[in-house]
Design an enzyme around this catalytic site. Structure first.
Site, mmCIF file in Angstrom:
data_model
loop_
_atom_site.group_PDB
_atom_site.id
_atom_site.type_symbol
_atom_site.label_atom_id
_atom_site.label_comp_id
_atom_site.label_asym_id
_atom_site.label_seq_id
_atom_site.Cartn_x
_atom_site.Cartn_y
_atom_site.Cartn_z
ATOM 1 N N ASP A 185 14.518 40.817 18.903
ATOM 2 C CA ASP A 185 13.214 40.780 18.247
ATOM 3 C C ASP A 185 13.212 41.810 17.116
ATOM 4 O O ASP A 185 13.351 43.009 17.368
ATOM 5 C CB ASP A 185 12.094 41.091 19.236
ATOM 6 C CG ASP A 185 10.733 41.134 18.557
ATOM 7 O OD1 ASP A 185 10.241 40.080 18.143
ATOM 8 O OD2 ASP A 185 10.186 42.246 18.425
ATOM 9 N N GLU A 269 14.974 35.456 15.676
ATOM 10 C CA GLU A 269 13.841 34.673 15.191
ATOM 11 C C GLU A 269 14.129 34.117 13.800
ATOM 12 O O GLU A 269 14.734 34.786 12.967
ATOM 13 C CB GLU A 269 12.590 35.548 15.128
ATOM 14 C CG GLU A 269 12.182 36.151 16.450
ATOM 15 C CD GLU A 269 11.169 37.264 16.258
ATOM 16 O OE1 GLU A 269 10.007 37.063 16.627
ATOM 17 O OE2 GLU A 269 11.543 38.308 15.724
ATOM 18 N N ASP A 349 7.486 44.247 22.153
ATOM 19 C CA ASP A 349 8.714 43.759 21.519
ATOM 20 C C ASP A 349 9.761 43.376 22.563
ATOM 21 O O ASP A 349 10.535 42.439 22.354
ATOM 22 C CB ASP A 349 9.276 44.828 20.578
ATOM 23 C CG ASP A 349 8.353 45.101 19.399
ATOM 24 O OD1 ASP A 349 7.510 44.228 19.107
ATOM 25 O OD2 ASP A 349 8.476 46.169 18.769
#
Length: 391
Positions: A185, A269, A349
């Site tokens: 992340d 991501e 996170d």
């Protein structure tokens, strides 16, 4: 096969430096001339001029210009290739409905590289020197040997000197398999949080150098336009920005190397960084983090090491509980994930990294309309930040 670029600092003499600067200016003028030819042909005759047609006209152009014969033929052809690629990208954006961005004419100082398209034909190493056709034999800092088969040689002018970029075709070097998968992340508070719970601190390279950059910018703004002092101040400012870029890339290389060494499958991501920087309060911090550069470097290293990098949809990775899957909405300012359904307590996170890792395994998190998720808003104001927070 994979491609790797080796960068060497050149040590040209004053005459060689002047010749390379003249080569850049000749390439810039040829680029503008070819762009004008395409533009006029379409506006006046509704006709498209292709690369092959412009390339075939180079011999005649050399007879008319005293400067073109001083430049190697492959360098001139590469100028036309760049323009052809610019138009190909323009038409691709038009078809995709994006902002077209018609190719622009290059002003003075806005053309800083030229390429020999075949290593050995116009550019080659001879001991501790780089021999360039039409320029001469140039000293360079040989800090590491070439690997693989050299393909192209690009000469680039930067604020801190001249550099040779040699692109080589190399065999991939697979790293030992670990059988491990990790979710990553990317963020601002921490540069990256892994699904293992590890947090990588955000070095904030631009923020650290911001005071020095502001001083250099003020020094430039006080100089008289066109003066020698302004030229020197502009060069100092450019060097300061180059240093920030180098430190950021060095950091990304080190983090990427560590991840590729430890994990076989890395899930990140698929961030819309261009849209995220429209969030004005966070735009500078997002740009300073260098997420796009990091993901690019990580993908290249993983490919060379026979590892995999997968990009997944970032939607609701911070909102869904990684333990039970329930959706618990929270604003970006809420940094701790507390699930009222299963009692899970962990950093926001870390929760997102675990969800990202699950995406790799095929356990989809669902969309905003999924009936399998109950929604609980922990923000008493009822506000859910958009852009960065919606992930």
């Amino acid at each position: 096969m994979a491609f790797k670029t080796f960068v060497y600092k050149l040590r040209p003499t004053r005459s060689q430096e002047a010749t390379m600067a003249e080569t850049l200016e000749t390439c810039r003028r040829l680029y503008n001339r070819a762009l004008g030819e395409r533009k006029d042909a379409y506006e006046q005759e509704q006709r498209s001029v292709c690369f092959a047609e412009q390339c075939a006209s180079l011999p005649l152009a050399k007879k008319e210009s005293p400067f073109l014969p001083r430049v190697h033929s492959h360098v001139l052809q590469d100028v036309l290739h760049r323009l052809d690629h610019a138009f190909a990208a323009f038409f691709r954006r038009v078809k995709a409905g994006e902002k077209p961005g018609y190719p622009r004419f290059r002003g003075a100082g806005w053309y800083d590289s030229f390429t020999y398209r075949q290593y050995g034909n116009g550019a080659k190493f001879d001991g501790n020197r780089l021999v360039l056709s039409k320029i001469g034999s140039i000293k360079f800092c040989k800090d590491r040997p070439l690997e693989g088969k050299p393909k192209t040689c690009t000469i680039i002018r930067k604020a801190n000197g001249w550099f040779a970029h040699i692109t080589c075709e190399v065999e991939p070097e697979p790293l030992p398999k670990t059988g491990e998968t990790v979710g990553v992340d990317l963020g601002i508070e921490s540069f990256a949080t892994l699904s293992t719970g590890e947090q990588i601190a955000n070095p904030r390279h631009y923020r650290t150098a911001e005071r020095r950059l502001k001083t250099a910018q003020r020094r430039l703004s006080r100089r008289q336009k066109g003066s020698n002092g302004r030229r020197k101040a502009r060069q100092l400012l450019a060097k300061a920005h180059l240093k920030v870029g180098r430190t950021r890339r060095d950091f990304c290389h080190k983090v990427a190397h560590d991840l590729v060494t430890r994990f076989d499958h890395i899930v990140v991501e698929d961030l819309n960084i261009r849209g995220m920087v429209k969030n004005h309060p966070l735009a500078k911090s997002i740009s300073d983090a260098g997420w796009g550069t990091f993901v690019t470097i990580l993908s290249e290293k993983a490919e060379s090491a026979a590892k995999t990098v997968e990009k997944v949809n970032p939607a609701y990775t911070s909102q869904n509980c990684s333990a039970c899957g329930e959706r618990v909405l929270k604003a970006l300012s809420v940094r701790w994930h507390s699930c009222p359904y299963c009692g899970a307590e962990l950093h926001r996170d870390h929760n997102a990294a675990l969800n990202i890792r699950k995406e790799r395994r095929g356990h989809r998190l669902g969309g905003s309309g999924s009936s399998s998720y109950r929604v609980r808003n922990q923000n008493p104001t009822g506000f859910l930040a958009v852009g960065v927070s919606e992930k």
